[in-house]
Motif scaffolding. Structure first.
Motif, PDB file in Angstrom:
ATOM      1  N   SER A 106      -3.138   4.560   0.646  1.00  0.00           N
ATOM      2  CA  SER A 106      -2.235   4.962   1.644  1.00  0.00           C
ATOM      3  C   SER A 106      -0.791   5.248   0.916  1.00  0.00           C
ATOM      4  N   GLU A 107       0.301   5.551   1.560  1.00  0.00           N
ATOM      5  CA  GLU A 107       1.517   5.930   1.152  1.00  0.00           C
ATOM      6  C   GLU A 107       2.143   4.698   0.449  1.00  0.00           C
ATOM      7  N   ALA A 108       1.830   3.455   1.120  1.00  0.00           N
ATOM      8  CA  ALA A 108       2.526   2.113   0.707  1.00  0.00           C
ATOM      9  C   ALA A 108       1.909   1.931  -0.908  1.00  0.00           C
ATOM     10  N   GLU A 109       0.668   2.154  -1.086  1.00  0.00           N
ATOM     11  CA  GLU A 109      -0.002   1.844  -2.300  1.00  0.00           C
ATOM     12  C   GLU A 109       0.853   3.019  -3.351  1.00  0.00           C
ATOM     13  N   SER A 110       0.924   4.008  -2.977  1.00  0.00           N
ATOM     14  CA  SER A 110       1.519   5.056  -3.932  1.00  0.00           C
ATOM     15  C   SER A 110       2.731   4.481  -4.088  1.00  0.00           C
ATOM     16  N   LYS A 111       3.660   4.067  -3.349  1.00  0.00           N
ATOM     17  CA  LYS A 111       5.245   3.493  -3.443  1.00  0.00           C
ATOM     18  C   LYS A 111       5.057   2.265  -4.583  1.00  0.00           C
ATOM     19  N   THR A 112       4.002   1.512  -4.157  1.00  0.00           N
ATOM     20  CA  THR A 112       3.846   0.144  -4.953  1.00  0.00           C
ATOM     21  C   THR A 112       3.697   0.658  -6.427  1.00  0.00           C
ATOM     22  N   LEU A 113       2.714   1.407  -6.837  1.00  0.00           N
ATOM     23  CA  LEU A 113       2.457   1.639  -8.113  1.00  0.00           C
ATOM     24  C   LEU A 113       3.712   2.663  -8.844  1.00  0.00           C
ATOM     25  N   GLN A 114       4.326   3.466  -7.906  1.00  0.00           N
ATOM     26  CA  GLN A 114       5.570   4.087  -8.733  1.00  0.00           C
ATOM     27  C   GLN A 114       6.781   2.957  -8.904  1.00  0.00           C
ATOM     28  N   LYS A 115       6.808   1.816  -8.112  1.00  0.00           N
ATOM     29  CA  LYS A 115       7.752   0.934  -8.286  1.00  0.00           C
ATOM     30  C   LYS A 115       7.421   0.009  -9.457  1.00  0.00           C
ATOM     31  N   ILE A 116       6.164  -0.452  -9.742  1.00  0.00           N
ATOM     32  CA  ILE A 116       5.784  -1.024 -10.644  1.00  0.00           C
ATOM     33  C   ILE A 116       6.021  -0.297 -12.027  1.00  0.00           C
ATOM     34  N   ALA A 117       5.603   0.731 -11.956  1.00  0.00           N
ATOM     35  CA  ALA A 117       6.083   1.742 -13.271  1.00  0.00           C
ATOM     36  C   ALA A 117       7.628   1.726 -13.202  1.00  0.00           C
ATOM     37  N   LYS A 118       8.477   2.043 -12.514  1.00  0.00           N
ATOM     38  CA  LYS A 118       9.850   2.275 -12.586  1.00  0.00           C
ATOM     39  C   LYS A 118      10.253   1.005 -13.144  1.00  0.00           C
ATOM     40  N   LYS A 119       9.880  -0.363 -12.783  1.00  0.00           N
ATOM     41  CA  LYS A 119      10.375  -1.625 -13.170  1.00  0.00           C
ATOM     42  C   LYS A 119       9.940  -1.731 -14.485  1.00  0.00           C
ATOM     43  N   THR A 120       8.832  -1.086 -15.055  1.00  0.00           N
ATOM     44  CA  THR A 120       8.565  -1.568 -16.473  1.00  0.00           C
ATOM     45  C   THR A 120       9.354  -1.153 -17.669  1.00  0.00           C
ATOM     46  N   ARG A 121       9.556  -2.028 -18.471  1.00  0.00           N
ATOM     47  CA  ARG A 121      10.422  -1.701 -19.543  1.00  0.00           C
ATOM     48  C   ARG A 121      10.042  -0.610 -20.367  1.00  0.00           C
ATOM     49  N   GLY A 122      11.086   0.189 -20.745  1.00  0.00           N
ATOM     50  CA  GLY A 122      10.949   1.286 -21.753  1.00  0.00           C
ATOM     51  C   GLY A 122      10.556   2.616 -20.811  1.00  0.00           C
ATOM     52  N   VAL A 123      10.316   2.598 -19.449  1.00  0.00           N
ATOM     53  CA  VAL A 123       9.920   3.639 -18.636  1.00  0.00           C
ATOM     54  C   VAL A 123      11.252   4.688 -18.386  1.00  0.00           C
ATOM     55  N   VAL A 124      11.399   5.738 -18.791  1.00  0.00           N
ATOM     56  CA  VAL A 124      12.344   6.915 -18.702  1.00  0.00           C
ATOM     57  C   VAL A 124      12.338   7.583 -17.208  1.00  0.00           C
ATOM     58  N   LYS A 125      11.132   7.775 -16.761  1.00  0.00           N
ATOM     59  CA  LYS A 125      10.835   8.621 -15.623  1.00  0.00           C
ATOM     60  C   LYS A 125       9.519   8.478 -15.186  1.00  0.00           C
ATOM     61  N   VAL A 126       9.218   8.522 -13.592  1.00  0.00           N
ATOM     62  CA  VAL A 126       7.921   8.435 -13.250  1.00  0.00           C
ATOM     63  C   VAL A 126       7.804   9.350 -12.565  1.00  0.00           C
ATOM     64  N   ASP A 127       6.711  10.205 -12.828  1.00  0.00           N
ATOM     65  CA  ASP A 127       5.938  11.373 -12.011  1.00  0.00           C
ATOM     66  C   ASP A 127       4.855  10.936 -11.188  1.00  0.00           C
ATOM     67  N   ASN A 128       5.132  10.964 -10.037  1.00  0.00           N
ATOM     68  CA  ASN A 128       4.100  10.136  -9.370  1.00  0.00           C
ATOM     69  C   ASN A 128       3.255  11.335  -8.576  1.00  0.00           C
ATOM     70  N   GLN A 129       2.139  11.347  -9.182  1.00  0.00           N
ATOM     71  CA  GLN A 129       1.075  12.535  -8.528  1.00  0.00           C
ATOM     72  C   GLN A 129      -0.247  11.782  -7.755  1.00  0.00           C
ATOM     73  N   LEU A 130       0.091  10.535  -7.395  1.00  0.00           N
ATOM     74  CA  LEU A 130      -1.080   9.951  -6.747  1.00  0.00           C
ATOM     75  C   LEU A 130      -1.569  10.789  -5.276  1.00  0.00           C
ATOM     76  N   GLU A 131      -2.551  10.669  -5.089  1.00  0.00           N
ATOM     77  CA  GLU A 131      -3.112  11.165  -3.728  1.00  0.00           C
ATOM     78  C   GLU A 131      -3.594  10.429  -2.843  1.00  0.00           C
ATOM     79  N   ILE A 132      -3.013  10.525  -1.526  1.00  0.00           N
ATOM     80  CA  ILE A 132      -3.328   9.671  -0.417  1.00  0.00           C
ATOM     81  C   ILE A 132      -4.799   9.826   0.010  1.00  0.00           C
ATOM     82  N   LYS A 133      -5.708   9.222  -0.063  1.00  0.00           N
ATOM     83  CA  LYS A 133      -7.371   9.374   0.575  1.00  0.00           C
ATOM     84  C   LYS A 133      -7.283   9.624   2.085  1.00  0.00           C
ATOM     85  N   ALA A 134      -7.958  10.563   2.569  1.00  0.00           N
ATOM     86  CA  ALA A 134      -7.959  10.996   4.081  1.00  0.00           C
ATOM     87  C   ALA A 134      -8.869   9.519   4.533  1.00  0.00           C
ATOM     88  N   PRO A 135      -8.388   9.438   5.722  1.00  0.00           N
ATOM     89  CA  PRO A 135      -8.965   7.905   6.497  1.00  0.00           C
ATOM     90  C   PRO A 135     -10.602   8.290   6.808  1.00  0.00           C
TER      91      PRO A 135
END
Length: 135
Positions: A106-135
């Motif tokens: 889901s979009e929520a999972e995509s945002k959760t992974l992006q948020k986790i990455a952004k909060k990680t120490r040392g991360v400069v930028k996050v390029d979110n290329q995650l794909e939402i699976k069709a239901p």
């Protein structure tokens, strides 16, 4: 004696291969995926081979980048609210820039992974290329 034993084994093996060859050939059926099958990912594989898209092999081998990727992975795997797909998303770090790739539920999972990455120490930028699976 040993040479004779090898000759016997070779002779028997050759005979067995010749006897079973046609039988195996008759049983060999091709496995084809329907174009709309979830397992059909030919286009994605072609895209990944063109060197325009980062794959896990592009992960930098610097200590800092490896630590960033490992910390993100650890946090993602601990989050039991995420689907198996999300927990297995590709995480590629190059000079502090994290690329997230793969299917998520889901979009929520995509945002959760992006948020986790952004909060990680040392991360400069996050390029979110995650794909939402069709239901």
């Amino acid at each position: 004696m040993f040479t004779r034993l090898l000759l016997v084994i070779f002779t028997l093996t050759g005979s067995l291969i010749m006897m079973t060859g046609p039988v195996l050939a008759e049983q060999n059926t091709s496995f084809h995926l329907a174009a709309n099958s979830e397992l059909e990912n030919t286009e994605r594989n072609v895209r990944d081979k063109d060197n325009a898209t980062l794959t896990p092999e592009d992960q930098k081998e610097t200590k800092k980048d490896i630590q960033i990727t490992a910390q993100i992975r650890k946090t993602v795997v601990r989050d039991k609210s995420l689907s198996i797909d999300a927990q297995n998303a590709k995480i590629i770090t190059r000079s502090g820039v994290v690329t997230l790739r793969g299917p998520v539920a889901s979009e929520a999972e995509s945002k959760t992974l992006q948020k986790i990455a952004k909060k990680t120490r040392g991360v400069v930028k996050v390029d979110n290329q995650l794909e939402i699976k069709a239901p």
